[in-house]
Design a protein around this motif. Structure first.
Motif, PDB file in Angstrom:
ATOM      1  N   ALA A  20       0.828  -1.209   0.000  1.00  0.00           N
ATOM      2  CA  ALA A  20       0.000   0.000   0.000  1.00  0.00           C
ATOM      3  C   ALA A  20       0.861   1.258   0.000  1.00  0.00           C
ATOM      4  CB  ALA A  20      -0.931  -0.013   1.210  1.00  0.00           C
ATOM      5  N   LEU A  21       1.938   1.259   0.770  1.00  0.00           N
ATOM      6  CA  LEU A  21       2.812   2.430   0.844  1.00  0.00           C
ATOM      7  C   LEU A  21       3.586   2.640  -0.460  1.00  0.00           C
ATOM      8  CD1 LEU A  21       4.160   2.113   4.502  1.00  0.00           C
ATOM      9  CD2 LEU A  21       2.556   3.807   3.617  1.00  0.00           C
ATOM     10  N   VAL A  22       3.988   1.544  -1.104  1.00  0.00           N
ATOM     11  CA  VAL A  22       4.666   1.660  -2.395  1.00  0.00           C
ATOM     12  C   VAL A  22       3.729   2.303  -3.414  1.00  0.00           C
ATOM     13  CG1 VAL A  22       5.523   0.332  -4.375  1.00  0.00           C
ATOM     14  CG2 VAL A  22       6.332  -0.195  -2.071  1.00  0.00           C
ATOM     15  N   ASN A  23       2.473   1.862  -3.419  1.00  0.00           N
ATOM     16  CA  ASN A  23       1.487   2.442  -4.328  1.00  0.00           C
ATOM     17  C   ASN A  23       1.182   3.898  -3.992  1.00  0.00           C
ATOM     18  OD1 ASN A  23       1.210   0.020  -5.739  1.00  0.00           O
ATOM     19  ND2 ASN A  23      -0.438  -0.718  -4.400  1.00  0.00           N
ATOM     20  N   ALA A  24       1.407   4.267  -2.725  1.00  0.00           N
ATOM     21  CA  ALA A  24       1.154   5.641  -2.292  1.00  0.00           C
ATOM     22  C   ALA A  24       2.336   6.567  -2.577  1.00  0.00           C
ATOM     23  CB  ALA A  24       0.820   5.673  -0.804  1.00  0.00           C
ATOM     24  N   GLY A  25       3.416   6.012  -3.109  1.00  0.00           N
ATOM     25  CA  GLY A  25       4.558   6.849  -3.481  1.00  0.00           C
ATOM     26  C   GLY A  25       5.798   6.696  -2.634  1.00  0.00           C
ATOM     27  N   PHE A  26       5.750   5.799  -1.632  1.00  0.00           N
ATOM     28  CA  PHE A  26       6.930   5.597  -0.771  1.00  0.00           C
ATOM     29  C   PHE A  26       7.823   4.500  -1.361  1.00  0.00           C
ATOM     30  CE2 PHE A  26       3.809   7.501   2.023  1.00  0.00           C
ATOM     31  CZ  PHE A  26       4.560   8.398   2.758  1.00  0.00           C
ATOM     32  N   ALA A  27       8.242   4.712  -2.588  1.00  0.00           N
ATOM     33  CA  ALA A  27       9.067   3.713  -3.277  1.00  0.00           C
ATOM     34  C   ALA A  27      10.343   4.370  -3.782  1.00  0.00           C
ATOM     35  CB  ALA A  27       8.286   3.099  -4.433  1.00  0.00           C
ATOM     36  N   ARG A  28      11.417   3.608  -3.777  1.00  0.00           N
ATOM     37  CA  ARG A  28      12.683   4.098  -4.306  1.00  0.00           C
ATOM     38  C   ARG A  28      13.044   3.288  -5.554  1.00  0.00           C
ATOM     39  NH1 ARG A  28      16.841   1.961   0.409  1.00  0.00           N
ATOM     40  NH2 ARG A  28      16.201  -0.231   0.380  1.00  0.00           N
ATOM     41  N   THR A  29      13.931   3.850  -6.348  1.00  0.00           N
ATOM     42  CA  THR A  29      14.306   3.210  -7.609  1.00  0.00           C
ATOM     43  C   THR A  29      15.651   2.498  -7.532  1.00  0.00           C
ATOM     44  OG1 THR A  29      15.303   5.284  -8.370  1.00  0.00           O
ATOM     45  CG2 THR A  29      12.987   4.880  -8.948  1.00  0.00           C
ATOM     46  N   GLU A  30      16.431   2.769  -6.454  1.00  0.00           N
ATOM     47  CA  GLU A  30      17.739   2.135  -6.300  1.00  0.00           C
ATOM     48  C   GLU A  30      17.884   1.543  -4.911  1.00  0.00           C
ATOM     49  OE1 GLU A  30      20.785   4.938  -7.129  1.00  0.00           O
ATOM     50  OE2 GLU A  30      20.466   4.929  -9.291  1.00  0.00           O
ATOM     51  N   SER A  31      18.635   0.450  -4.816  1.00  0.00           N
ATOM     52  CA  SER A  31      18.925  -0.148  -3.525  1.00  0.00           C
ATOM     53  C   SER A  31      20.024   0.656  -2.843  1.00  0.00           C
ATOM     54  CB  SER A  31      19.373  -1.604  -3.692  1.00  0.00           C
ATOM     55  OG  SER A  31      20.645  -1.646  -4.303  1.00  0.00           O
ATOM     56  N   ILE A  32      20.364   0.292  -1.604  1.00  0.00           N
ATOM     57  CA  ILE A  32      21.392   1.039  -0.870  1.00  0.00           C
ATOM     58  C   ILE A  32      22.776   0.837  -1.479  1.00  0.00           C
ATOM     59  CG2 ILE A  32      20.092   0.983   1.272  1.00  0.00           C
ATOM     60  CD1 ILE A  32      21.882  -1.251   2.231  1.00  0.00           C
ATOM     61  N   THR A  33      22.927  -0.177  -2.341  1.00  0.00           N
ATOM     62  CA  THR A  33      24.207  -0.397  -3.008  1.00  0.00           C
ATOM     63  C   THR A  33      24.252   0.257  -4.382  1.00  0.00           C
ATOM     64  OG1 THR A  33      23.413  -2.499  -3.920  1.00  0.00           O
ATOM     65  CG2 THR A  33      24.582  -2.582  -1.814  1.00  0.00           C
ATOM     66  N   GLY A  34      23.156   0.927  -4.757  1.00  0.00           N
ATOM     67  CA  GLY A  34      23.126   1.613  -6.043  1.00  0.00           C
ATOM     68  C   GLY A  34      22.535   0.804  -7.182  1.00  0.00           C
ATOM     69  N   ALA A  35      22.099  -0.415  -6.907  1.00  0.00           N
ATOM     70  CA  ALA A  35      21.511  -1.244  -7.956  1.00  0.00           C
ATOM     71  C   ALA A  35      20.104  -0.763  -8.280  1.00  0.00           C
ATOM     72  CB  ALA A  35      21.475  -2.704  -7.516  1.00  0.00           C
TER      73      ALA A  35
END
Length: 242
Positions: A20-35
């Motif tokens: 639900a939070l991802v659909n609400a905009g709380f999503a990132r495009t990269e992991s903490i390692t930059g992938a």
């Protein structure tokens, strides 16, 4: 029983809340390692730090609410003076419901939520941050161990390995230890209030020493001072962190 059911409820709620939070905009495009993260990846892996903290706190609150009656039973079983009054979990639930009604089964619910929600959120926050700080170092060490070059000016390889491969078990353990230590210290007063309330039998028409949150906080502070809110902190620290 409580822990087994609780783990299932927590992760079920966590998956739903994360989606639900991802659909609400709380999503990132990269992991903490930059992938780069794929949109089809698990929602929990795509959550921002704020989203991960919120999802963990919400899921823990939902689990704590459902399992509060079992938490009351567990707390009373652990008290020597009350353990002999019940012949088992089911008998305890029925007895508490009959004599103390709904208030008895859900006593300490608010302190439990105020303890568990911040605990899960703080734990997740420090766990993620600790892993973020450690990721460049562990990636560099892994590159050296495998014979690859790792220039000082570039911490992350162009194609970093998956997170579970990049972060050794030791880093995960230390990150969890840091998160658990901070979260345990900050939520110990809530745990004391919750335990005192659940140990008190809330029989109608009888004076209750720990009737609600405010009276419990007042009584603990008046009789034991600030130290009273941190009783049992060391035992809870080792239990939570390890």
């Amino acid at each position: 029983i409580r822990n087994t059911i609780g783990v299932g409820l927590y992760f079920t709620a966590l998956e739903s809340t994360a989606a639900a939070l991802v659909n609400a905009g709380f999503a990132r495009t990269e992991s903490i390692t930059g992938a780069k993260l794929d949109p089809t990846d698990n929602p929990r892996a795509r959550l921002t730090t704020t989203g991960a903290v919120a999802a963990s706190a919400i899921a823990r609150s939902m689990s704590a609410t459902v399992l509060c009656p079992l938490s009351v039973v567990k707390t009373r079983f652990e008290a020597v003076e009350l353990a002999g009054k019940y012949n088992g979990v089911f008998h305890a639930l029925v007895t508490i419901a009959r004599k103390e009604r709904l208030k008895g089964l859900y006593t300490g619910l608010w302190p439990t939520i105020v303890r568990d929600a911040p605990y899960s959120g703080i734990y997740m926050l420090f766990y993620i941050r600790a892993k973020e700080l450690a990721a460049p170092i562990t990636l560099w060490l892994e590159a050296r161990a495998s014979g690859e070059t790792a220039p000082a000016e570039r911490h992350h390889p162009k194609a970093p390995p998956p997170l579970w491969q990049a972060i050794p078990m030791g880093v995960n353990f230390c990150s969890g230890l840091v998160g658990g230590a901070v979260a345990t210290l900050l939520t110990q007063p809530q745990d004391v209030v919750k335990t005192r309330m659940q140990l008190s039998r809330h029989v109608p028409d009888r004076r209750d020493r720990y009737a609600n949150v405010s009276s419990t906080v007042t009584r603990v502070y008046r009789e034991e001072g600030l130290y009273g809110f941190f009783r049992g902190a060391s035992a809870r620290f080792w239990k939570r962190c390890l």
